[in-house]
Structures are given as structure tokens and as C-alpha cells.
Write an enzyme that holds these catalytic residues in place. Structure first.
Site, PDB file in Angstrom:
ATOM      1  N   CYS A  64       0.764  -1.295  -0.051  1.00 51.38           N
ATOM      2  CA  CYS A  64      -0.111   0.130   0.015  1.00 51.38           C
ATOM      3  C   CYS A  64       1.090   1.438   0.064  1.00 51.38           C
ATOM      4  CB  CYS A  64      -1.141  -0.158   1.237  1.00 51.38           C
ATOM      5  SG  CYS A  64      -2.259  -1.285   1.213  1.00 51.38           S
ATOM      6  N   ARG A  99       3.718  -0.369  -4.864  1.00 49.77           N
ATOM      7  CA  ARG A  99       3.548  -0.860  -3.494  1.00 49.77           C
ATOM      8  C   ARG A  99       2.183  -1.341  -3.335  1.00 49.77           C
ATOM      9  NH1 ARG A  99       6.872   1.581   0.511  1.00 49.77           N
ATOM     10  NH2 ARG A  99       5.329   1.105   2.186  1.00 49.77           N
ATOM     11  N   TRP A 141      -2.674  -2.743  -1.641  1.00 47.99           N
ATOM     12  CA  TRP A 141      -2.499  -3.980  -1.919  1.00 47.99           C
ATOM     13  C   TRP A 141      -3.424  -4.793  -0.799  1.00 47.99           C
ATOM     14  CZ3 TRP A 141      -0.499  -8.125   1.071  1.00 47.99           C
ATOM     15  CH2 TRP A 141      -0.201  -9.368   0.346  1.00 47.99           C
ATOM     16  N   ASN A 162      -1.669   2.231   5.831  1.00 44.81           N
ATOM     17  CA  ASN A 162      -0.737   1.170   5.384  1.00 44.81           C
ATOM     18  C   ASN A 162      -0.516   0.380   6.570  1.00 44.81           C
ATOM     19  OD1 ASN A 162       2.771   1.233   4.379  1.00 44.81           O
ATOM     20  ND2 ASN A 162       1.205  -0.421   4.306  1.00 44.81           N
ATOM     21  N   GLY A 163      -0.784  -1.088   6.465  1.00 41.89           N
ATOM     22  CA  GLY A 163      -0.424  -1.726   7.607  1.00 41.89           C
ATOM     23  C   GLY A 163      -1.699  -2.716   7.871  1.00 41.89           C
ATOM     24  N   GLU A 216      17.936 -17.477  -6.561  1.00 44.02           N
ATOM     25  CA  GLU A 216      17.288 -16.345  -6.901  1.00 44.02           C
ATOM     26  C   GLU A 216      17.009 -16.297  -8.597  1.00 44.02           C
ATOM     27  OE1 GLU A 216      16.624 -13.378  -5.914  1.00 44.02           O
ATOM     28  OE2 GLU A 216      16.727 -12.225  -7.545  1.00 44.02           O
ATOM     29  N   LYS A 265      13.191 -14.863  -9.322  1.00 43.39           N
ATOM     30  CA  LYS A 265      12.798 -14.196 -10.435  1.00 43.39           C
ATOM     31  C   LYS A 265      12.021 -14.290 -11.607  1.00 43.39           C
ATOM     32  CE  LYS A 265      13.880 -11.394  -9.140  1.00 43.39           C
ATOM     33  NZ  LYS A 265      14.369 -10.696  -7.996  1.00 43.39           N
ATOM     34  N   GLU A 291       8.214 -15.065 -10.626  1.00 44.83           N
ATOM     35  CA  GLU A 291       7.350 -13.744  -9.854  1.00 44.83           C
ATOM     36  C   GLU A 291       6.872 -13.272 -10.973  1.00 44.83           C
ATOM     37  OE1 GLU A 291      11.165 -11.218  -8.404  1.00 44.83           O
ATOM     38  OE2 GLU A 291       9.141 -10.709  -7.537  1.00 44.83           O
ATOM     39  N   HIS A 297      17.079 -37.451  -6.248  1.00 44.04           N
ATOM     40  CA  HIS A 297      16.486 -37.694  -4.881  1.00 44.04           C
ATOM     41  C   HIS A 297      14.765 -37.540  -4.937  1.00 44.04           C
ATOM     42  CE1 HIS A 297      20.123 -39.216  -3.441  1.00 44.04           C
ATOM     43  NE2 HIS A 297      20.664 -37.828  -3.858  1.00 44.04           N
ATOM     44  N   LYS A 325       5.798  -4.459  -3.884  1.00 44.11           N
ATOM     45  CA  LYS A 325       7.171  -4.362  -3.366  1.00 44.11           C
ATOM     46  C   LYS A 325       7.036  -3.813  -1.843  1.00 44.11           C
ATOM     47  CE  LYS A 325      11.525  -2.677  -5.288  1.00 44.11           C
ATOM     48  NZ  LYS A 325      11.770  -4.027  -5.871  1.00 44.11           N
TER      49      LYS A 325
HETATM   50  C1  F6R Z   1      11.972 -10.569  -5.485  1.00 40.96           C
HETATM   51  C2  F6R Z   1      11.592  -9.633  -4.425  1.00 40.96           C
HETATM   52  C3  F6R Z   1      11.356  -9.736  -3.038  1.00 40.96           C
HETATM   53  C4  F6R Z   1      12.021  -8.943  -1.758  1.00 40.96           C
HETATM   54  C5  F6R Z   1      11.522  -9.357  -0.590  1.00 40.96           C
HETATM   55  C6  F6R Z   1      12.241  -8.539   0.549  1.00 40.96           C
HETATM   56  O1  F6R Z   1      12.253 -10.014  -6.560  1.00 40.96           O
HETATM   57  O2  F6R Z   1      11.986  -8.233  -4.423  1.00 40.96           O
HETATM   58  O3  F6R Z   1      11.418 -11.295  -2.728  1.00 40.96           O
HETATM   59  O4  F6R Z   1      13.484  -9.353  -2.041  1.00 40.96           O
HETATM   60  O5  F6R Z   1      10.155  -8.891  -0.348  1.00 40.96           O
HETATM   61  O6  F6R Z   1      12.215  -7.104   0.324  1.00 40.96           O
HETATM   62  P1  F6R Z   1      13.225  -6.343   1.055  1.00 40.96           P
HETATM   63  O7  F6R Z   1      14.398  -6.395   0.439  1.00 40.96           O
HETATM   64  O8  F6R Z   1      12.668  -4.792   0.740  1.00 40.96           O
HETATM   65  O9  F6R Z   1      13.187  -6.440   2.669  1.00 40.96           O
END
Ligand code: F6R
Length: 610
Positions: A2, A27, A73, A97-98, A481, A485, A488, A504, A605
């Protein structure tokens, strides 16, 4: 999670809010809404979907110089117009937000006063609570509400009878504010303030900010005036724009040579030909490493994956035990950390709820804490004993790219400083290591020049339903990683496997044409990795093999379907370079699938809820 913004001043509030929400959309993008003071009182406009959809909802001729805006969100309640913020009850209109954890109990209590929620949200209950407590004194109502609310929140609140004034308070969730010529602005993230000022402050938790056209007054809950510390950013609006790139993600991938450079450069000391890591500006003493009997790295998602690389590196170079814990598990696991432990928390946003909670728990248990954070002044940066900033600049795409490689850069610096401090490295070895680190940006450039090859190759992955990443050691850490990537932003199911573990169980999932991305950048385990490649190919997998130019000149021909080679480097440095290939693969595959690369479904994010 949010995005919220408030503005009161001398220009069109509607435009400030809509532009700010567009910056904050990363966000959350389930719905958006604004409420503004007009001649008619407080008017609210909302819509499901993105900010562009909200714009169409606001009739021409709405004039206002004060208002609040929200991009959601969804947590409590589905994606509907009714559940979109702002929420109003009586004289109170607010955005949040929260998560208010005790909203059920509060709603039941407030029902007796005749206040019935219209939405399914926890936020509306906060508006109801404030309205029940408001008798004309905003400070009194907010201070009383804070005593009753549990959970995390950042609120921007307007009271109907206090025209053009906004009150704000936060616990857990972020709020930053600035006073500019145009007026007073407050938002979840600095990117929404950048148009107005580079100087800003973080609203301290449990402090109330009162925004009027000419001032922002901050007081604690007892009415004492507080002077928050001013911070500044050295980037401008262009840092948060696409600058000609089709997506933020592609732009951010291309920014990595610079962001790695900016992260490493201030931490280098050159003396008599030696190139040494130096943390004097960060004020991180060697004792922090020397006294660490054990290291725990805790974070979420991509930041945690940077920790996986950090672990391999530190254990190999220093021989100190390192564990990597998912922050949401760590915080409830009664973890074994004490005064002799060093807990490293990693976070791009510095606000991730679970990572912040993990940090607080580690401190409670007496551990020393070091944060690796991108956003200046964020909660994690402020609360950790020590902080090393990554200088990646604003990361807007939901999928993290440049923050990840900048986090890697900090781990490499830490490993080298640690090795020097413990005598594992002499100055010559440290210089060699640092020279390699300084060469990384140029090698990343070389890979970026080859993006056309990746674009072409990604066409082969576009129809895939499942995909596997395999690797050993550092390559396994990077596989994790690569997998997140890809899944998502392409919605292709993918998994990362330690290459030796595949047989396994997981090998049963490999059928004709299943793509497997095999990372083989580590010389010591290369023959083993190649055996695993042969095993999956024998079952019909389509293999993309990534190798290190330093090791694979005489590689057997025809061993894979596609072969990508990173510029020759010492094996330890391969994750920086192979990561770029994996990011580009995810990016182009998502583009070919016609998806929203920057804002993938269901995600946001900065995850400020548990
Ligand atoms: C994936 C991604 C998320 C963040 C995770 C942690 O591409 O961006 O997995 O890495 O939500 O976020 P931060 O780094 O802001 O604590």
C-alpha cells in the site's frame, strides 16, 4: 505494501496525489483512491485497478489544495471499490498502510455506538474508532486511538471540520515528509516527494505530524515538540523514471554497473599500491567480525538469496559458521542467538515487516546487528546497531535486480574486510580480491551488450509450464534467485535445486522439453554439474548451461541446447555476472508472454505486513 500520500499547499492537490500515487503504485495496485477538501466538504473518489483508472473517476472541475491518496494491496477484504481507501466514518476520513490486528474486537465494541462498517477492511474500523474518540481535538483522539490499536499502521487522517489540515501517525509502516515551496507532502516513500524536495525526514514512530500549508509540526504523544533528523537523497527525478526503457525492470537491470560501483567505491582505501576494504564511513568496527562466534543472516525473498551467496563466501573465506534464516521463520523459531552472535539483516526497502521483527528479536537476545539496506533512514537502517547502505538508488520494479547485486557487493566487501581482520587474507590477497570486485561493473556491461542473445533465447522458454534451475555451491545460491525472478514475473512454475539433489525425487518431473537452466560457473564442481546436466538431458530436458569463460574453453561440444558464457572471472565473483543472465531471461520471457513485468499479479514491493 500500500502506498499513501498526503498533501496540503498551494497547488492542485488532485494532481499531486495522482502523480504521487503513480510513483507509489509499485507498493500495491489492486485499487486506488483519493479524498480531497473542496467547497463541498471532503469528497472521495475510488476505483479498482491502477491509478490510471482512478484518474477517470474524478470529474473535471474538482478543485482542492489538500487531500490524501492511497494505492492498495489487498489484505482484509477483496479487491472492490467499497474496500478501496480512503475510508470515512463521521468526521474522519483516512488512509492506512499496515494491518490492524484487533479490528474485529474494535468493530464489535463500536457497533454499540451505532457505527457499522460498510467495507470488509480493518482500516474502516480505525476510522470508526477515531470518529468515536474525536470531539474537536485531533491530538487527543489520535493519542487515545493509538492506545487501542494493535498491529502496524501509517495513517494520514483528515477531520471534516479542520479544512486543509492532515494529521499523520505511524507504527511499523513507513512515512516520510518534506516541506516544499508548493506545500507540505507526506508519503510512504521518498520517490513520491522527489518532485518537491530532496530534503526529507522520517516521521518517528508514535509521533504525530500535523501538515498545514506552511508547516509540518511534529509532536510526541504528550504534546512535546520533536525535531526530526533531516535526510537528503543525491538522486533526482530521473532516477525514479523509466528514462526511455520500456520497463523499470529493464532500466534497473542496466543500472547495475553503476549501482555496484557506487556501493563499492566509498568503501575502498588505497594505500601504497594496496586496495583494501574500508568501513570507516559506515563506522563498522573490525571487532564486530572478530567477536562473532556465529553469524546469522536473515531476510526475505531476494534479499535472503543475497544472504545465501554471503554465507558460501564467508564460510569459505573465514571458516566461521553462518546460517541463513528466512525472517518470517526466524522470528517465531526461538532462534539460538546471543551476545556472541552477529545477525546480519538484509533488505532493499528497510521496512519488510518480518525482517524488521527478526532484527528486533535478535537485538532483544543480545546479538550485535548489522543491516544491509537500500532505503536511507528506513526502520531497519535506523534500528540496527550498524548499517551499510547499498547505493542502488530507487528500485521501482517489483522484481528486485539492482538491489540484489548491490547487496552481493556489500557481502563481498564484508567477506574481504573480515578476512583481513582475522588474518585469513594478507594485504596482497585482499588487493587481488578487491581488484576483482572493482572489475565486476565492466563485466556486467559486457553481458548487457549481449542482451539480444538472451532476448532470442527467451522465446524458447515462453511456452514452458515448469522450469528448473540447478547448480552447486555458489551456483545453487544463485539458482534460488534465478528461480524466484522467473516465477514472479513470468508465472512459470520454477524451482531451484542443488544439482546433486535432483535425483532424490525431482528428476521425476523432468520430461521431454522441460527447460533446465544449469549454472556451472564453479570449477571445483564443474565435472559433477556436467554429470547432472547429462542426467537431465537423458530424460529429454532442454538445457541452458551458463559457464565461466575462465574455466570452460575446452568444454565438451553438444552437451547442452544453449550455452551462455560469463566473462572470465574468479569463481567467487561469478554470481554477479550469471545473475544478469538470469534477470534478462526472466525479463524477456515475461515480455514475450505479454505480462506486466513491473507489477506482477498479487505482488507488491515493500512487504510491510506479516
Ligand atoms: C523479489 C523481491 C522480493 C524482496 C522481498 C524482501 O524480486 O523483490 O522477494 O526481495 O520482499 O524485500 P526487502 O528487500 O525490501 O526486504
Amino acid at each position: 505494501m500500500c502506498g499513501i500520500i498526503g498533501f496540503t499547499g498551494y497547488i492542485d492537490a488532485k494532481e499531486v496525489l495522482l502523480n504521487g500515487l503513480a510513483e507509489l503504485e509499485y507498493r500495491g495496485y489492486d485499487s486506488a483512491g483519493v479524498a480531497v477538501f473542496t467547497d463541498k466538504g471532503v469528497e472521495t473518489f475510488k476505483n479498482v485497478g491502477k491509478v490510471a483508472a482512478l484518474r477517470n473517476e474524478i470529474p473535471a472541475g474538482v478543485e482542492s489544495s489538500c487531500g490524501i491518496g492511497h494505492t492498495r494491496w489487498a489484505t482484509h477484504g477483496g479487491v472492490t471499490k467499497t474496500n478501496a481507501h480512503p475510508h470515512t466514518c463521521g468526521k474522519v476520513t483516512l488512509i492506512h498502510n499496515g494491518i490492524i490486528e484487533n479490528y474485529h474486537e474494535l468493530a464489535a465494541e463500536l457497533k454499540n455506538g451505532g457505527r457499522i462498517p460498510q467495507s470488509q477492511t480493518d482500516t474502516e474500523v480505525a476510522a470508526m474508532l477515531l470518529d468515536s474518540l474525536y470531539t474537536g481535538d485531533a491530538y487527543e483522539a489520535i493519542s487515545e486511538a493509538v492506545k487501542r490499536l494493535t498491529g502496524a499502521y501509517a495513517f494520514c487522517i483528515m477531520f471534516e471540520d479542520q479544512k486543509d489540515v492532515i494529521y499523520c501517525i505511524r507504527k511499523g509502516s513507513p512515512l516520510v515528509a518534506c516541506m516544499a515551496e508548493e506545500g507540505a507532502v507526506i508519503a510512504s516513500d521518498m520517490v513520491a516527494l522527489l518532485k518537491y524536495s530532496k530534503e526529507y525526514f522520517v516521521l518517528p514512530e508514535f509521533n504525530i505530524a500535523k501538515l498545514t500549508k506552511n508547516s509540518i509540526m511534529v509532536t510526541d504523544l504528550y504534546g512535546n515538540t520533536v525535531t526530526p533528523t533531516m535526510l537528503s537523497v543525491n538522486w533526482d527525478m530521473s532516477a525514479a523514471q523509466k528514462n526511455g526503457f520500456k520497463h523499470y525492470m529493464l532500466k534497473e537491470i542496466h543500472e547495475q554497473p553503476e549501482s555496484v560501483k557506487l556501493t563499492v567505491r566509498p568503501r575502498i582505501k588505497r594505500e601504497n599500491g594496496a586496495v583494501l576494504p574500508d568501513f570507516s564511513e559506515d563506522k563498522v568496527p573490525d571487532e564486530l567480525f572478530l567477536n562473532a562466534g556465529k553469524i546469522v543472516i536473515t531476510a526475505c525473498g531476494t534479499a535472503m538469496h543475497a544472504g545465501l551467496v554471503g554465507r558460501v563466501l564467508i564460510e569459505k573465506m573465514i571458516r566461521v559458521p553462518v546460517s541463513v534464516e528466512i525472517a518470517s521463520e526466524f522470528r517465531y523459531a526461538d532462534p539460538i542467538v546471543d551476545e556472541k552472535s552477529l545477525v546480519i539483516v538484509v533488505s532493499q526497502s528497510g521496512e519488510t515487516a518480518d525482517t524488521l521483527a527478526a532484527l528486533r528479536l535478535a537485538k532483544e537476545k543480545g546479538a550485535k546487528t548489522l543491516a544491509i539496506v537500500n532505503v536511507k533512514g528506513s526502520s531497519i537502517a535506523r534500528e540496527a546497531d550498524y548499517c551499510m547502505y547499498t547505493h542502488a538508488g530507487p528500485e521501482i520494479a517489483v522484481a528486485s535486480t539492482k538491489a540484489y547485486t548491490a547487496q552481493l557487493a556489500v557481502f563481498y566487501l564484508i567477506a574481504c574486510r573480515f578476512a583481513l581482520a582475522t588474518g585469513k587474507f594478507d594485504k596482497e590477497q585482499a588487493t587481488e580480491f578487491m581488484n576483482e570486485l572493482e572489475a565486476v561493473p565492466e563485466k556486467i556491461e559486457k553481458i548487457l551488450e549481449e542482451r539480444g542473445v538472451i532476448k532470442e533465447l527467451s522465446k524458447r522458454l515462453t511456452p514452458a509450464r515448469d522450469l528448473f534451475f540447478i547448480g552447486r555451491g555458489l551456483d545453487y545460491a544463485l539458482s534460488c534467485e534465478g528461480s524466484i525472478k522467473l516465477k514472479e514475473i513470468t508465472y512459470i512454475h520454477s524451482e531451484a535445486y542443488a544439482a546433486g539433489e535432483l535425483k532424490h525425487g525431482t528428476l521425476s518431473l523432468i520430461t521431454g522439453g522441460t527447460p533446465v537452466i544449469a549454472l556451472g560457473t564453479q570449477k571445483a564442481v564443474f565435472p559433477k554439474l556436467i554429470s547432472n546436466v547429462k542426467e537431465v538431458r537423458a530424460r529429454g530436458a532442454m538445457v541452458i548451461l551458463v559457464t565461466n569463460g575462465a574455466n570452460t574453453d575446452d568444454m565438451e561440444k553438444g552437451i547442452c541446447d544453449e550455452h551462455l558464457v560469463i566473462p572470465a572471472c574468479k569463481d567467487e565473483f561469478a554470481p554477479f555476472l550469471a545473475a544478469i543472465y538470469l534477470q534478462l531471461i526472466a525479463y524477456y520471457t515475461s515480455s514475450y508472454r505479454g505480462l506486466d513485468v513491473d507489477q506482477p499479479r498479487n505482488l507488491a514491493k515493500s512487504v510491510t505486513v506479516e
